[in-house]
Scaffold this active site. Structure first.
Site, mmCIF file in Angstrom:
data_model
loop_
_atom_site.group_PDB
_atom_site.id
_atom_site.type_symbol
_atom_site.label_atom_id
_atom_site.label_comp_id
_atom_site.label_asym_id
_atom_site.label_seq_id
_atom_site.Cartn_x
_atom_site.Cartn_y
_atom_site.Cartn_z
ATOM 1 C CE1 TYR A 404 -4.117 -1.897 0.472
ATOM 2 C CE2 TYR A 404 -2.745 -3.269 1.857
ATOM 3 C CZ TYR A 404 -3.916 -3.070 1.155
ATOM 4 O OH TYR A 404 -4.870 -4.056 1.134
HETATM 5 P P1 FDA Z 1 0.282 -2.942 -10.466
HETATM 6 O O1 FDA Z 1 0.195 -3.591 -11.796
HETATM 7 O O2 FDA Z 1 -0.279 -1.564 -10.339
HETATM 8 O O3 FDA Z 1 1.749 -3.015 -9.937
HETATM 9 C C1 FDA Z 1 2.154 -2.598 -8.637
HETATM 10 C C2 FDA Z 1 3.661 -2.342 -8.633
HETATM 11 O O4 FDA Z 1 4.376 -3.520 -9.015
HETATM 12 C C3 FDA Z 1 4.095 -1.275 -9.633
HETATM 13 O O5 FDA Z 1 5.253 -0.648 -9.163
HETATM 14 C C4 FDA Z 1 4.416 -2.089 -10.872
HETATM 15 O O6 FDA Z 1 5.261 -1.414 -11.782
HETATM 16 C C5 FDA Z 1 5.079 -3.310 -10.260
HETATM 17 N N1 FDA Z 1 4.889 -4.515 -11.056
HETATM 18 C C6 FDA Z 1 3.702 -5.004 -11.502
HETATM 19 N N2 FDA Z 1 3.899 -6.134 -12.162
HETATM 20 C C7 FDA Z 1 5.222 -6.395 -12.151
HETATM 21 C C8 FDA Z 1 6.015 -7.438 -12.695
HETATM 22 N N3 FDA Z 1 5.465 -8.411 -13.375
HETATM 23 N N4 FDA Z 1 7.349 -7.385 -12.515
HETATM 24 C C9 FDA Z 1 7.911 -6.368 -11.822
HETATM 25 N N5 FDA Z 1 7.198 -5.349 -11.290
HETATM 26 C C10 FDA Z 1 5.860 -5.360 -11.445
HETATM 27 N N6 FDA Z 1 -2.483 -6.217 -0.597
HETATM 28 C C11 FDA Z 1 -2.442 -7.263 0.257
HETATM 29 O O7 FDA Z 1 -1.367 -7.686 0.663
HETATM 30 N N7 FDA Z 1 -3.587 -7.866 0.671
HETATM 31 C C12 FDA Z 1 -4.813 -7.475 0.237
HETATM 32 O O8 FDA Z 1 -5.821 -8.041 0.635
HETATM 33 C C13 FDA Z 1 -4.880 -6.370 -0.665
HETATM 34 N N8 FDA Z 1 -6.076 -5.902 -1.127
HETATM 35 C C14 FDA Z 1 -6.121 -4.851 -2.011
HETATM 36 C C15 FDA Z 1 -7.353 -4.391 -2.494
HETATM 37 C C16 FDA Z 1 -7.404 -3.314 -3.372
HETATM 38 C C17 FDA Z 1 -8.749 -2.865 -3.893
HETATM 39 C C18 FDA Z 1 -6.216 -2.673 -3.768
HETATM 40 C C19 FDA Z 1 -6.261 -1.480 -4.692
HETATM 41 C C20 FDA Z 1 -4.989 -3.110 -3.295
HETATM 42 C C21 FDA Z 1 -4.928 -4.211 -2.418
HETATM 43 N N9 FDA Z 1 -3.711 -4.696 -1.949
HETATM 44 C C22 FDA Z 1 -3.682 -5.757 -1.075
HETATM 45 C C23 FDA Z 1 -2.453 -4.073 -2.374
HETATM 46 C C24 FDA Z 1 -1.888 -4.833 -3.575
HETATM 47 O O9 FDA Z 1 -1.247 -6.000 -3.101
HETATM 48 C C25 FDA Z 1 -0.848 -3.964 -4.303
HETATM 49 O O10 FDA Z 1 -1.448 -2.789 -4.765
HETATM 50 C C26 FDA Z 1 -0.196 -4.715 -5.457
HETATM 51 O O11 FDA Z 1 0.995 -4.066 -5.809
HETATM 52 C C27 FDA Z 1 -1.116 -4.791 -6.653
HETATM 53 O O12 FDA Z 1 -0.524 -5.534 -7.676
HETATM 54 P P2 FDA Z 1 -0.955 -5.255 -9.183
HETATM 55 O O13 FDA Z 1 -0.191 -6.160 -10.047
HETATM 56 O O14 FDA Z 1 -2.432 -5.254 -9.273
HETATM 57 O O15 FDA Z 1 -0.519 -3.759 -9.335
#
Ligand code: FDA
Length: 463
Positions: A404
């Site tokens: 977060y």
């Molecule tokens: P996104 O694609 O936005 O990436 C997040 C970050 O990781 C960025 O810096 C991105 O560049 C980098 N990144 C993404 N993919 C990558 C890859 N393949 N290789 C290298 N870097 C990469 N957390 C938790 O622990 N428990 C929970 O229950 C929740 N619940 C939750 C609910 C909601 C509604 C939200 C908005 C967020 C959460 N989270 C959470 C937080 C969540 O774990 C955190 O936002 C993650 O980074 C989301 O991953 P995404 O791939 O969706 O994000």
């Protein structure tokens, strides 16, 4: 928050289908001086996977979504662009007795989630999602494709929680699955300010981290309508998931936490995969909802986190709850998640996520808004809430959860070098003593800082 007309837009959005497309994107971005922002599920709470202040391209892994579950060996390979929901569904469609300890919301992307840790309803029993990664496929800044063996244990350690967009593009993760019973029990007990919410929460702090690790409990605090017409009150919603049946759960809670007043009608038995939907406040059937990447309402939000090691006083809790009656809190929620159990047992330096032994609970403060004009009010409120909580958060060094992200804690310089001292301000909060090792590994694998964002780990030397 990040889709306004003035939000900087990418030069291009690349949606690779093969590893070689990822390699080409890295070469081209480097050659043309673009910053790369990697996006998996796009849930970054500060939008850093799709917004940058310098010319940038987005590498969107939406086509890297395969989930291959091997029930015999209790492992799976999951590509980064899959969501936790797609992973959970993939596991549950093959077996009712295996699960995976990752986050609650089913639309989070695997790529970002595992890069920062990943805590959810199985956390007290098994630890974090990142604790269960046993191999990975990564493309580094030179376009090399590396697996655990070829990347070495230092880099493999760093990518399991040391932050995304920092060490390379992780294309896929091999994960160890964990046993779950075919039937679990979930419950919700609601108490508002007039129904002893404060006292019950006060007591919960002393108990929740010590309960059987088969039982995860969390308290969700939010503003709701009061029974008196036209008035508001604050609700503490006590929720839980027990890896077993109602008949075992009820005496367990009645003995350890009678103040909760848990009754049979508060409880429902279901499968583990349905419990994910229950915690996501969604209907538990059909479970195919897990495959819907846009099943949740889209509100703007700002989040902050704390790790609490000592129980708050009743007066302290009262002050905290009363803040939810202020303006700007219509869509505010704090999720207070019990730690203890397995979280207490994993060493602080096992992976980069350091918040383990001795923590009673993690607090995730979230404020949301629908209209852009409410942004200022809501963000001011959450900053005041965070400031109020400072006296209750860890005394020596206030911790924060990288997943977060909170850019209020500090950021890298937009252009040019960020010193170790500057980055330590947020780096130590997220990673404590692991920060130094992360900086050393970053310097080794990406000394020119090709992979970077506002809170990525900086290398030691200026390019
Ligand atoms: P996104 O694609 O936005 O990436 C997040 C970050 O990781 C960025 O810096 C991105 O560049 C980098 N990144 C993404 N993919 C990558 C890859 N393949 N290789 C290298 N870097 C990469 N957390 C938790 O622990 N428990 C929970 O229950 C929740 N619940 C939750 C609910 C909601 C509604 C939200 C908005 C967020 C959460 N989270 C959470 C937080 C969540 O774990 C955190 O936002 C993650 O980074 C989301 O991953 P995404 O791939 O969706 O994000």
């Amino acid at each position: 928050r990040f889709s306004t007309p003035t939000t900087p837009k990418p030069y291009a959005i690349i949606t690779p289908r093969k590893t070689s497309h990822v390699q080409s994107t890295i070469y081209c971005s480097k050659n043309h001086g673009f910053q790369l922002r990697i996006r998996s599920g796009g849930h970054d709470v500060e939008g850093v996977s799709y917004v940058s202040q310098v010319p940038f391209v987005i590498l969107d892994l939406v086509n890297f979504r395969d989930v291959n579950v091997d029930t015999k060996n209790e492992v799976a390979w999951v590509q980064s662009g899959a969501t936790t929901g797609e992973l959970y569904y993939g596991i549950a469609s093959k077996t009712q007795t295996l699960g995976f300890p990752a986050g609650i919301c089913h639309t989070i992307g695997i790529g970002g989630h595992l890069s920062g840790g990943g805590f959810g309803i199985l956390g007290r029993k098994y630890g974090l999602a990142a604790d269960h990664v046993i191999d990975a496929k990564l493309v580094d800044a030179n376009g090399r494709v590396l697996h655990r063996k070829s990347m070495g244990e230092d880099l493999f350690w760093a990518i399991r929680g040391g932050g995304g967009n920092t060490f390379g593009v992780v294309l896929a993760w091999k994960i160890k699955l964990v046993p779950v019973p075919p039937v679990v029990t979930v419950f919700t007990v609601n108490k508002n300010l007039e129904q002893n919410a404060t006292k019950t929460f006060h007591r919960w702090q002393y108990i929740a981290h010590k309960l059987s690790r088969d039982l995860f409990t969390t308290v969700w605090v939010m503003k709701v309508n009061s029974s008196q017409v036209g008035r508001k009150t604050v609700l503490a919603s006590f929720k839980g998931m027990f890896l077993g049946r109602i008949d075992v759960l009820i005496p367990l809670i009645q003995y350890a936490f009678p103040e909760l007043g848990l009754a049979r009608e508060n409880c429902t038995e279901m499968s583990w995969v349905q419990s994910v939907l229950y915690f996501g406040a969604l209907p538990i059937e059909p479970v195919e909802i897990l495959l819907n990447r846009s099943a949740l309402p889209r509100l703007s939000l700002k989040a902050k986190t704390d790790y609490i090691r000592e129980p708050m006083s009743e007066t302290g809790i009262e002050g905290f709850m009363n803040m939810f009656l202020e303006e700007g809190t219509d869509f505010a929620i704090t999720m207070i998640e019990a730690f203890g159990g397995k979280m207490d047992e994993i060493r602080e330096n096992e992976i980069p996520f350091p918040h383990r032994s001795g923590i009673l609970f993690e607090s995730v403060y979230i404020v949301q808004w629908r209209n852009e004009e409410d942004a200022g009010l809501c963000i001011n409120w959450i900053r005041r809430l965070y400031s109020y909580m400072s006296s209750y958060a860890s005394k020596s060094l206030r911790g924060a959860y990288y997943n977060y992200k909170d850019l209020d804690l500090g950021t890298n310089n937009i252009n040019g070098y960020t010193s170790y001292e500057q980055a330590s301000v947020w780096g130590l909060k997220y990673f404590r003593n692991n920060f130094k090792r992360l900086v050393r590994i970053k310097t080794m694998i990406d000394p020119m800082n090709f992979f970077s964002n506002e809170q990525s780990i900086p290398p030691l030397l200026s390019p």
